[in-house]
Design a protein around this motif. Structure first.
Motif, PDB file in Angstrom:
ATOM      1  N   THR A 177       0.819  -1.303   0.152  1.00  0.00           N
ATOM      2  CA  THR A 177       0.052  -0.147  -0.197  1.00  0.00           C
ATOM      3  C   THR A 177       0.792   1.262   0.040  1.00  0.00           C
ATOM      4  OG1 THR A 177      -1.649  -1.145   1.536  1.00  0.00           O
ATOM      5  CG2 THR A 177      -1.857   1.334   1.123  1.00  0.00           C
ATOM      6  N   PRO A 178       0.713   2.312  -0.882  1.00  0.00           N
ATOM      7  CA  PRO A 178       1.476   3.268  -1.000  1.00  0.00           C
ATOM      8  C   PRO A 178       1.246   4.353  -0.016  1.00  0.00           C
ATOM      9  CG  PRO A 178      -0.257   3.602  -2.550  1.00  0.00           C
ATOM     10  CD  PRO A 178      -0.326   2.021  -2.031  1.00  0.00           C
ATOM     11  N   LEU A 179       2.069   4.989   0.602  1.00  0.00           N
ATOM     12  CA  LEU A 179       1.911   5.818   1.684  1.00  0.00           C
ATOM     13  C   LEU A 179       2.504   7.322   1.541  1.00  0.00           C
ATOM     14  CD1 LEU A 179       3.059   3.503   4.922  1.00  0.00           C
ATOM     15  CD2 LEU A 179       0.845   3.797   3.881  1.00  0.00           C
ATOM     16  N   VAL A 180       1.825   8.333   2.064  1.00  0.00           N
ATOM     17  CA  VAL A 180       2.398   9.682   1.972  1.00  0.00           C
ATOM     18  C   VAL A 180       2.488  10.143   3.577  1.00  0.00           C
ATOM     19  CG1 VAL A 180       1.615  10.105  -0.186  1.00  0.00           C
ATOM     20  CG2 VAL A 180       0.078  10.498   1.932  1.00  0.00           C
ATOM     21  N   GLN A 182       2.554  13.036   6.539  1.00  0.00           N
ATOM     22  CA  GLN A 182       1.719  13.869   7.195  1.00  0.00           C
ATOM     23  C   GLN A 182       2.373  14.438   8.468  1.00  0.00           C
ATOM     24  OE1 GLN A 182      -2.402  12.941   7.524  1.00  0.00           O
ATOM     25  NE2 GLN A 182      -2.904  13.169   5.407  1.00  0.00           N
ATOM     26  N   VAL A 183       2.802  15.628   8.595  1.00  0.00           N
ATOM     27  CA  VAL A 183       3.165  16.123   9.658  1.00  0.00           C
ATOM     28  C   VAL A 183       2.370  17.097  10.427  1.00  0.00           C
ATOM     29  CG1 VAL A 183       5.257  17.348  10.824  1.00  0.00           C
ATOM     30  CG2 VAL A 183       5.583  15.650   8.980  1.00  0.00           C
ATOM     31  N   GLU A 184       2.104  16.998  11.803  1.00  0.00           N
ATOM     32  CA  GLU A 184       1.219  17.953  12.468  1.00  0.00           C
ATOM     33  C   GLU A 184       2.096  18.178  13.717  1.00  0.00           C
ATOM     34  OE1 GLU A 184      -2.572  16.280  12.888  1.00  0.00           O
ATOM     35  OE2 GLU A 184      -3.036  15.912  11.156  1.00  0.00           O
ATOM     36  N   GLY A 185       2.551  19.190  13.787  1.00  0.00           N
ATOM     37  CA  GLY A 185       3.362  19.503  15.218  1.00  0.00           C
ATOM     38  C   GLY A 185       4.182  18.579  15.112  1.00  0.00           C
ATOM     39  N   ASP A 186       4.437  17.720  16.309  1.00  0.00           N
ATOM     40  CA  ASP A 186       5.605  16.716  16.473  1.00  0.00           C
ATOM     41  C   ASP A 186       5.301  15.671  16.345  1.00  0.00           C
ATOM     42  OD1 ASP A 186       4.010  16.630  18.868  1.00  0.00           O
ATOM     43  OD2 ASP A 186       5.591  16.921  20.328  1.00  0.00           O
ATOM     44  N   VAL A 187       4.075  15.283  15.609  1.00  0.00           N
ATOM     45  CA  VAL A 187       3.616  13.866  15.089  1.00  0.00           C
ATOM     46  C   VAL A 187       3.866  13.785  13.727  1.00  0.00           C
ATOM     47  CG1 VAL A 187       1.823  12.449  15.113  1.00  0.00           C
ATOM     48  CG2 VAL A 187       2.225  13.840  17.331  1.00  0.00           C
ATOM     49  N   THR A 188       4.278  12.548  13.334  1.00  0.00           N
ATOM     50  CA  THR A 188       4.459  12.527  11.757  1.00  0.00           C
ATOM     51  C   THR A 188       3.849  10.916  11.697  1.00  0.00           C
ATOM     52  OG1 THR A 188       6.991  13.436  11.714  1.00  0.00           O
ATOM     53  CG2 THR A 188       6.088  11.584   9.915  1.00  0.00           C
ATOM     54  N   ARG A 189       2.821  11.028  10.778  1.00  0.00           N
ATOM     55  CA  ARG A 189       2.067   9.911  10.285  1.00  0.00           C
ATOM     56  C   ARG A 189       2.127   9.739   8.633  1.00  0.00           C
ATOM     57  NH1 ARG A 189      -1.564  12.996  13.404  1.00  0.00           N
ATOM     58  NH2 ARG A 189      -2.329  11.745  15.643  1.00  0.00           N
ATOM     59  N   TRP A 190       2.524   8.345   8.670  1.00  0.00           N
ATOM     60  CA  TRP A 190       2.508   8.034   7.452  1.00  0.00           C
ATOM     61  C   TRP A 190       0.926   7.149   6.807  1.00  0.00           C
ATOM     62  CZ3 TRP A 190       6.389   8.718   3.878  1.00  0.00           C
ATOM     63  CH2 TRP A 190       7.529   9.036   4.571  1.00  0.00           C
ATOM     64  N   THR A 198       0.435  11.043  -4.746  1.00  0.00           N
ATOM     65  CA  THR A 198       1.612  10.487  -4.708  1.00  0.00           C
ATOM     66  C   THR A 198       2.444  11.512  -5.845  1.00  0.00           C
ATOM     67  OG1 THR A 198       0.847   8.973  -6.198  1.00  0.00           O
ATOM     68  CG2 THR A 198       0.849   8.215  -4.331  1.00  0.00           C
ATOM     69  N   GLY A 199       1.619  12.091  -6.591  1.00  0.00           N
ATOM     70  CA  GLY A 199       2.225  12.467  -7.936  1.00  0.00           C
ATOM     71  C   GLY A 199       2.934  11.538  -8.759  1.00  0.00           C
ATOM     72  N   GLY A 200       2.232  10.262  -8.848  1.00  0.00           N
ATOM     73  CA  GLY A 200       2.719   9.172  -9.655  1.00  0.00           C
ATOM     74  C   GLY A 200       3.745   8.389  -8.923  1.00  0.00           C
ATOM     75  N   GLU A 201       4.188   8.781  -7.488  1.00  0.00           N
ATOM     76  CA  GLU A 201       5.335   7.917  -6.934  1.00  0.00           C
ATOM     77  C   GLU A 201       5.152   8.080  -5.243  1.00  0.00           C
ATOM     78  OE1 GLU A 201      10.082   7.621  -6.427  1.00  0.00           O
ATOM     79  OE2 GLU A 201       9.246   8.730  -8.055  1.00  0.00           O
ATOM     80  N   ALA A 202       4.975   7.133  -4.691  1.00  0.00           N
ATOM     81  CA  ALA A 202       4.595   6.980  -3.402  1.00  0.00           C
ATOM     82  C   ALA A 202       5.835   7.279  -2.557  1.00  0.00           C
ATOM     83  CB  ALA A 202       4.149   5.671  -2.742  1.00  0.00           C
ATOM     84  N   GLN A 203       5.839   7.844  -1.397  1.00  0.00           N
ATOM     85  CA  GLN A 203       6.978   8.143  -0.417  1.00  0.00           C
ATOM     86  C   GLN A 203       7.494   6.772   0.225  1.00  0.00           C
ATOM     87  OE1 GLN A 203       4.690  11.574   1.222  1.00  0.00           O
ATOM     88  NE2 GLN A 203       6.722  12.762   1.007  1.00  0.00           N
ATOM     89  N   ARG A 204       6.395   6.163   0.745  1.00  0.00           N
ATOM     90  CA  ARG A 204       6.799   4.695   1.240  1.00  0.00           C
ATOM     91  C   ARG A 204       5.812   3.794   0.869  1.00  0.00           C
ATOM     92  NH1 ARG A 204       8.853   5.629   7.427  1.00  0.00           N
ATOM     93  NH2 ARG A 204      10.365   4.074   7.210  1.00  0.00           N
ATOM     94  N   TYR A 205       5.903   2.602   1.151  1.00  0.00           N
ATOM     95  CA  TYR A 205       5.058   1.664   1.049  1.00  0.00           C
ATOM     96  C   TYR A 205       4.771   0.573   2.450  1.00  0.00           C
ATOM     97  CZ  TYR A 205       5.048   2.262  -3.871  1.00  0.00           C
ATOM     98  OH  TYR A 205       4.844   2.895  -5.110  1.00  0.00           O
ATOM     99  N   LEU A 206       3.586   0.408   2.659  1.00  0.00           N
ATOM    100  CA  LEU A 206       3.351  -0.674   3.901  1.00  0.00           C
ATOM    101  C   LEU A 206       3.003  -2.040   3.284  1.00  0.00           C
ATOM    102  CD1 LEU A 206       2.832  -0.672   6.972  1.00  0.00           C
ATOM    103  CD2 LEU A 206       0.331  -0.300   6.531  1.00  0.00           C
ATOM    104  N   VAL A 207       3.792  -2.973   3.727  1.00  0.00           N
ATOM    105  CA  VAL A 207       3.479  -4.207   2.917  1.00  0.00           C
ATOM    106  C   VAL A 207       2.887  -5.030   4.051  1.00  0.00           C
ATOM    107  CG1 VAL A 207       4.959  -6.369   2.591  1.00  0.00           C
ATOM    108  CG2 VAL A 207       5.706  -4.415   1.983  1.00  0.00           C
ATOM    109  N   THR A 208       1.782  -5.937   3.635  1.00  0.00           N
ATOM    110  CA  THR A 208       0.803  -6.589   4.437  1.00  0.00           C
ATOM    111  C   THR A 208       1.448  -8.000   4.175  1.00  0.00           C
ATOM    112  OG1 THR A 208      -1.215  -5.209   4.631  1.00  0.00           O
ATOM    113  CG2 THR A 208      -1.347  -7.472   4.944  1.00  0.00           C
TER     114      THR A 208
END
Length: 224
Positions: A177-180, A182-190, A198-208
């Motif tokens: 699954t492609p991930l991007v 998101q940063v909110e204060g001191d919390v980063t979420r993928w 993605t603009g055609g390219e994901a920043q990371r992927y989550l593998v199940t």
């Protein structure tokens, strides 16, 4: 079965050894899986260890934030101990000292499946690969006691070391699954990427990855 999980999580201290799952290597006990109970909430040392392990492995979680002992205690009480479909174990070494943690959540009594989660090693025991044997012990117990048919986990695709261990245990990739970010204060979420994120390219992927009973037992025979 959820009542059984509750009994393990709320086992009295004087009965806790009978709820521990032995970890064996070549027929010899080299450690145990010890259910984390409310006693840990009052143990400064164990809360400190859980906090340190989570902080040290933060980059491999999809949610990253400053980890504190207060937050760890709240998480353990509210999201682990009070959840009826979840359990967490300390991995104790041969001297019964905690060196890691393993657990699962989303246990489904109907589908006979769960998600393995929070697989963190704090330090090496005498057996350098004790985590593999700890996961084998947890898997065998889950099948024997909970009648588990399918286990799955989610891992970031760039965590090559963890993926290699999971493959050795019989897990196979099911989806990616492609991930991007998101940063909110001191919390980063993928988070899961939408098509226009993605603009055609994901920043990371989550593998199940998944393993089924027959595949797990085949692995168990090969390793043990």
């Amino acid at each position: 079965m959820k009542e059984l999980l509750k009994r393990y999580k709320y086992a009295p201290a004087d009965q806790l050894p009978s709820y521990c799952i032995p970890i064996t290597v070549n027929g010899k006990t080299c450690g145990r899986l010890r259910p984390i109970t409310p006693d840990t909430l009052h143990s400064e040392e164990e809360i400190r260890l859980l906090t340190e392990w989570r902080s040290a492995s933060g980059e491999w979680f999809t949610t990253q934030f400053p980890v504190t002992e207060h937050g760890t205690r709240q998480w353990l009480e509210q999201q682990v101990l009070q959840a009826d479909d979840r359990i967490l174990f300390f991995v104790d070494d041969e001297d019964w000292n905690p060196i890691a943690q393993v657990g699962f959540l989303h246990y489904d009594e109907v589908k006979k499946q769960c998600e393995f989660d929070n697989l963190l090693r704090g330090r090496k025991g005498r057996f350098g690969n004790i985590m593999i044997y700890a996961l084998l012990a947890l898997g065998e117990w889950s099948i024997r006691v909970l009648d588990l048919q399918t286990g799955y986990l989610n891992v970031l695709a760039d965590n090559a070391r963890a993926i290699a261990i999971y493959k050795k245990l019989g897990f196979q990739e099911e989806t990616r699954t492609p991930l991007v970010k998101q940063v909110e204060g001191d919390v980063t979420r993928w988070v899961v990427a939408e098509d226009d994120d993605t603009g055609g390219e994901a920043q990371r992927y989550l593998v199940t990855m998944k393993v089924r009973t027959e595949g797990f037992y085949e692995t168990l025979k090969q390793i043990l």
